[in-house]
Design a protein around this motif. Structure first.
Motif, short mmCIF file in Angstrom:
data_model
loop_
_atom_site.label_atom_id
_atom_site.label_comp_id
_atom_site.label_asym_id
_atom_site.label_seq_id
_atom_site.Cartn_x
_atom_site.Cartn_y
_atom_site.Cartn_z
N GLU A 99 35.87 51.27 28.16
CA GLU A 99 35.71 50.11 29.03
C GLU A 99 37.01 49.32 29.20
OE1 GLU A 99 32.66 47.92 27.11
OE2 GLU A 99 31.10 49.43 27.46
N THR A 100 38.08 49.77 28.57
CA THR A 100 39.35 49.05 28.61
C THR A 100 40.01 49.20 29.97
OG1 THR A 100 39.70 49.39 26.24
CG2 THR A 100 41.64 48.87 27.55
N PRO A 101 40.54 48.11 30.54
CA PRO A 101 41.29 48.23 31.81
C PRO A 101 42.43 49.24 31.67
CG PRO A 101 40.89 45.93 31.29
CD PRO A 101 40.44 46.72 30.09
N LEU A 102 42.72 49.93 32.75
CA LEU A 102 43.69 51.02 32.69
C LEU A 102 45.04 50.59 32.16
CD1 LEU A 102 43.83 54.05 33.44
CD2 LEU A 102 44.83 53.36 35.62
N LYS A 103 45.53 49.42 32.58
CA LYS A 103 46.87 48.98 32.17
C LYS A 103 46.94 48.70 30.67
CE LYS A 103 46.12 44.10 33.34
NZ LYS A 103 46.63 42.97 34.18
N ALA A 104 45.80 48.37 30.05
CA ALA A 104 45.78 48.10 28.62
C ALA A 104 45.38 49.32 27.80
CB ALA A 104 44.81 46.95 28.32
N LEU A 105 44.99 50.39 28.45
CA LEU A 105 44.47 51.57 27.76
C LEU A 105 45.48 52.23 26.81
CD1 LEU A 105 42.06 53.42 27.37
CD2 LEU A 105 42.79 54.72 29.37
N PRO A 106 46.75 52.43 27.20
CA PRO A 106 47.68 53.07 26.26
C PRO A 106 47.84 52.30 24.95
CG PRO A 106 48.58 53.11 28.48
CD PRO A 106 47.36 52.24 28.54
N LEU A 107 48.00 50.98 25.03
CA LEU A 107 48.18 50.20 23.81
C LEU A 107 46.92 50.23 22.95
CD1 LEU A 107 49.75 48.30 22.00
CD2 LEU A 107 49.02 46.39 23.46
N THR A 137 55.35 55.08 26.62
CA THR A 137 56.10 55.37 27.84
C THR A 137 55.20 55.32 29.06
OG1 THR A 137 57.58 56.83 26.58
CG2 THR A 137 57.59 57.08 28.97
N LEU A 138 53.96 55.75 28.89
CA LEU A 138 53.00 55.81 29.99
C LEU A 138 52.53 54.42 30.42
CD1 LEU A 138 51.15 57.65 31.78
CD2 LEU A 138 49.50 57.60 29.89
N SER A 139 52.54 53.46 29.51
CA SER A 139 51.95 52.14 29.75
C SER A 139 52.44 51.45 31.02
CB SER A 139 52.17 51.25 28.53
OG SER A 139 51.55 50.00 28.71
N PRO A 140 53.77 51.29 31.23
CA PRO A 140 54.21 50.57 32.44
C PRO A 140 53.85 51.29 33.73
CG PRO A 140 56.08 51.54 31.27
CD PRO A 140 54.91 51.67 30.38
N GLN A 141 53.70 52.61 33.68
CA GLN A 141 53.32 53.34 34.88
C GLN A 141 51.85 53.11 35.23
OE1 GLN A 141 54.50 57.42 34.55
NE2 GLN A 141 56.51 56.91 33.73
N LEU A 142 51.00 53.05 34.21
CA LEU A 142 49.59 52.79 34.46
C LEU A 142 49.36 51.37 34.97
CD1 LEU A 142 47.67 54.54 31.55
CD2 LEU A 142 48.26 55.40 33.81
N ALA A 143 50.26 50.45 34.59
CA ALA A 143 50.12 49.07 35.06
C ALA A 143 50.24 48.99 36.57
CB ALA A 143 51.18 48.18 34.39
N ARG A 144 50.88 49.98 37.19
CA ARG A 144 51.07 49.99 38.64
C ARG A 144 50.09 50.92 39.35
NH1 ARG A 144 56.40 50.44 36.62
NH2 ARG A 144 56.42 52.67 37.09
N LEU A 145 49.22 51.57 38.58
CA LEU A 145 48.29 52.55 39.16
C LEU A 145 46.94 51.89 39.46
CD1 LEU A 145 47.79 55.53 39.91
CD2 LEU A 145 47.04 55.90 37.55
N ASP A 146 46.47 52.08 40.67
CA ASP A 146 45.18 51.52 41.08
C ASP A 146 44.05 52.23 40.32
OD1 ASP A 146 42.81 50.76 42.43
OD2 ASP A 146 43.93 50.43 44.29
N GLU A 147 43.14 51.42 39.76
CA GLU A 147 42.00 51.98 39.02
C GLU A 147 41.17 52.93 39.87
OE1 GLU A 147 40.61 51.62 35.98
OE2 GLU A 147 41.48 49.85 35.03
N ALA A 210 55.64 59.23 37.32
CA ALA A 210 57.00 58.77 37.59
C ALA A 210 57.51 59.30 38.93
CB ALA A 210 57.94 59.19 36.46
N GLN A 211 57.06 60.50 39.30
CA GLN A 211 57.50 61.13 40.55
C GLN A 211 56.59 60.78 41.72
OE1 GLN A 211 57.57 65.27 39.53
NE2 GLN A 211 59.08 64.99 37.90
N GLY A 212 55.52 60.04 41.42
CA GLY A 212 54.60 59.65 42.48
C GLY A 212 53.68 60.78 42.92
N ASP A 213 53.53 61.82 42.08
CA ASP A 213 52.69 62.96 42.44
C ASP A 213 51.23 62.69 42.08
OD1 ASP A 213 54.89 64.31 43.35
OD2 ASP A 213 55.24 65.35 41.45
#
Length: 234
Positions: A99-107, A137-147, A210-213
């Motif tokens: 149930e954790t928001p995506l941007k907080a999931l890695p931590l 490393t993944l954390s800042p990328q998920l912060a920009r990814l739409d749920e 990171a590559q936007g794929d």
């Protein structure tokens, strides 16, 4: 360099990575504690200030007297203690990870995984360190990814479902059976192999983000598949 020297060098590198990993966790835990303290102090100041303001307003209408002053003092002490010792967020669990928001999931996953560390075999702990670094490393990328992105669902499935399920399934195997071979592998070996797959998948996902794929990530179709073997396997 001899083979023995090479093995020693590799062991030293692994130890250094583990030290750096634990140091990073300690620093981040320290920052979280400092943030919690700052928020609590701010809440105490705000609440106590409000009580004092109300008391002063009442005092302008009618004298509080000794009893009133004691009540105000009691409220200030009680409020301070309640806020200071209020329970913080509970430790992450597999159920909470889902149930954790995506941007907080890695931590959150990193914290949960670190809590399982001592219950895992030594070879798996090195992979725990590696996965933790990759999650960071993944954390800042998920912060920009739409749920709502399909790619987000793939990340969540791997990190919040398959990883906890792998570890939980291993922990359900009785300890004496974890090193007993069945169908060519022990539960210890299966756990390590599963963690390797997850480690590699997180690295691949990070590179694709990171590559936007996002389309490629969403259609990977590669999932961790562990065949359960009753009480004698993961």
């Amino acid at each position: 360099m001899s083979e023995v020297d090479a093995q020693i060098a590799r062991a030293n590198e692994a130890l250094e990575r583990a030290r750096e990993r634990r140091s990073s966790l300690s620093r981040r835990a320290g920052r979280r504690r400092e943030g919690t303290i700052v928020r609590r102090v701010g809440a105490i100041v705000l609440a106590d200030g409000l009580i004092i303001a109300i008391a002063l307003a009442i005092g302008m209408v009618t004298p509080l007297g000794t009893l009133g002053a004691m009540i105000v003092m009691g409220l200030l002490i009680a409020t301070t203690l309640v806020i200071a010792f209020a329970r913080t967020d509970a430790a992450p669990t597999p159920e909470r990870l889902a149930e954790t928001p995506l941007k907080a999931l890695p931590l959150q996953t990193e914290q949960w995984l670190e809590g399982q560390r001592l219950a895992l075999p030594v070879p798996a702990r090195t992979l725990v360190d590696s996965i933790g670094v990759k999650l960071e490393t993944l954390s800042p990328q998920l912060a920009r990814l739409d749920e709502r992105e399909p790619a987000a669902a793939e990340v969540r499935k791997l990190v919040a479902e398959q990883l906890p399920e792998l570890v939980r399934s291993y922990q359900q195997v009785p300890e004496p059976l974890r090193r007993t071979e069945r169908n060519g592998a022990t539960p210890d070996a299966q756990l390590v192999e599963g963690l390797k797959v997850i480690d590699q998948e997180i690295a691949t996902m990070t590179a694709q983000l990171a590559q936007g794929d996002l389309d490629l990530l969403a259609t990977r179709g590669r999932y961790l598949q562990i065949r359960y073997q009753g009480d004698e396997g993961v």
